[in-house]
Design an enzyme around this catalytic site. Structure first.
Site, PDB file in Angstrom:
ATOM      1  CB  CYS A   1      -1.781   6.884   1.498  1.00 31.53           C
ATOM      2  SG  CYS A   1      -0.118   6.571   2.116  1.00 31.53           S
TER       3      CYS A   1
ATOM      4  CD  GLU B   1      -2.074   2.240   1.582  1.00 34.47           C
ATOM      5  OE1 GLU B   1      -1.024   2.873   1.417  1.00 34.47           O
ATOM      6  OE2 GLU B   1      -3.041   2.701   2.177  1.00 34.47           O
TER       7      GLU B   1
END
Length: 456
Positions: free
Chosen positions: A261, A227
């Site tokens: 993010c 990720e």
């Protein structure tokens, strides 16, 4: 040394000696031993441990939250919410892991054929600093409930948070070695990835580091999930509820001082409502309080490190020099700590730094699109593909979602991670999925069983 610096003052909080080779060996050996027992436990036994962990975190939420506030500057009210969300993740998998991993019958020429989901072994989690508890539980809750053991290599800048996470499992009565904190300086992690006892790797962090981790794991024929970064678009069309969109996008942009993010990085607004949307964002962003993350009134705390703040200021300065308008902020403050003002950049184009690079801080970048088609094109014009938002009618937003190159899309809502739903990216935002039923199946052996006799 693993050194934590208080980002609100710039002063050193504490330093921790990294594990030496003998300690690393003991941690890995103990983890393998724990796995050989844990793999044979029932879902009920595993769930009992995770529920106890969740209970202990909720009982100690204030002190656990303060560790994040001190080590990486998360506002205390957000830090408490992170501890609570981590407890929820543990409870969710305690409740649903058995359902997610139920064997599946598949018709074939066998008398009976099916797939069963078995644990793999020791799973290494390599985690970043920006959500110390949540990212740890996003990795460990499904991994442990699947019957694996966890070795957590946390970011060197949050050693106290990492230690506290491991101590919660110890207090909850976890078998020795089942969940262990591995305090290491980053260069030393390669040998751990290559160790034969480690079966797979879960990594959250930068694109560059993720590429290195995936390459090392692949060279050892080991599975990994990544990720990585994102430059997440939020499309606002002329038929959107602009007031609600502005409220939600403001929150999305400044949670954790913008160090997320999946925060809205590029706000792409259709031309007819562009000026109004800029007005609404300006009003909301200007009301936010930047200050001491220990104070309940603080909306935006400091950037986690000096080098991160310097890079953010470079990105903003480059974007302004290229022709963007700075409506708020944009100045590097003096004084102690790594604070940065809430910043609003408008008239940003696709060639500017603020649109091309991931911005990790409290800066909102607003771009204009002539129409829906151009908004979609701009949204997809990035090497990243983590998440996106669309503000329009529900029907139109759902249709647009199919055209966006991202791992998740929120229509008329905030982009977030949720234990019930899979999360992850495509392109340079990584691969694999965490959370939901998809996440727990990343670190299992999908074993096919064929039972004879053969049927005609």
């Amino acid at each position: 040394m693993l050194t934590a610096i208080d980002p609100s003052t710039g002063e050193t909080l504490h330093s921790v000696e990294p594990a030496n080779p003998q300690q690393v060996e003991r941690i890995l050996a103990d983890s393998e031993t724990a796995y050989q027992h844990w793999r044979h436990t029932s879902f009920a036994e595993r769930g009992q441990l995770l529920r106890k962990v969740a209970q202990l975190m909720r009982e100690d939420v204030d002190s656990l939250a303060m560790l994040m506030t001190e080590e990486m500057g998360k506002p205390i009210k957000e830090a408490r919410a992170e501890v609570e969300k981590s407890a929820w993740c543990a409870e969710h998998y305690a409740d649903h892991a058995e359902e997610y991993l139920r064997s599946e019958s598949i018709a074939s020429d066998a008398h009976h054929s099916y797939v069963q989901y078995l644990p793999l072994g020791v799973i290494l989690g390599i985690l970043p600093w920006n959500a110390p508890f949540w990212l740890a539980f996003r990795y460990c809750a499904p991994t442990l409930m699947a019957g694996n053991a966890c070795v957590m290599k946390h970011d060197p800048h949050v050693p106290a948070s990492a230690k506290a996470i491991a101590e919660v499992f110890e207090k909850a009565g976890a078998p020795a070695g089942l969940f262990q904190n591995l305090p290491l300086e980053t260069p030393a992690v390669e040998a751990v990835i290559r160790d034969s006892r480690v079966q797979a790797v879960s990594f959250t962090g930068s694109e560059k580091a993720g590429g290195a981790v995936a390459s090392i794991a692949a060279s050892e024929i080991k599975h990994s999930i990544l990720e990585l970064g994102g430059s997440d678009p939020a499309i606002v069309l002329a038929d959107a509820d602009l007031e609600t969109a502005a409220d939600v996008l403001t929150l999305s942009r400044i949670i954790n001082a913008g160090q997320s993010c999946i925060a809205a990085k590029r706000i792409i607004v259709e031309a007819p409502v562009y000026d109004r949307m800029v007005e609404l964002l300006t009003e909301r962003l200007a009301r936010l309080t930047v200050g001491d993350p220990r104070e309940e009134s603080t909306d935006v705390g400091p950037i986690a490190r000096a080098d991160l703040r310097d890079n953010l200021h470079r990105q903003i300065s480059d974007t302004i020099r290229a022709g963007a308008r700075c409506m708020l902020g944009g100045d590097l403050p003096s004084g102690p700590g790594f604070y940065y003002p809430v910043t609003l950049l408008t008239d940003v184009t696709e060639t500017m730094c603020g649109a091309r690079e991931e911005t990790f801080g409290p800066v909102a970048v607003v771009m204009k699109a002539d129409d829906e088609a151009e908004a979609i094109r701009i949204a997809n014009n990035t090497p990243y593909g983590l998440a996106a938002a669309v503000w329009s009618t529900a029907e139109r937003g759902e249709a647009i979602a199919r055209q966006l190159d991202t791992g998740q899309v929120a229509v008329n809502g905030i982009v977030k991670t949720d234990p019930r739903l899979p999360s992850g990216g495509i392109k340079r935002s990584g691969f694999g999925r965490e959370l939901g039923p998809h996440g727990i199946r990343e670190f299992v052996n999908a074993q096919q069983i064929w039972l004879g006799p053969k049927q005609n």
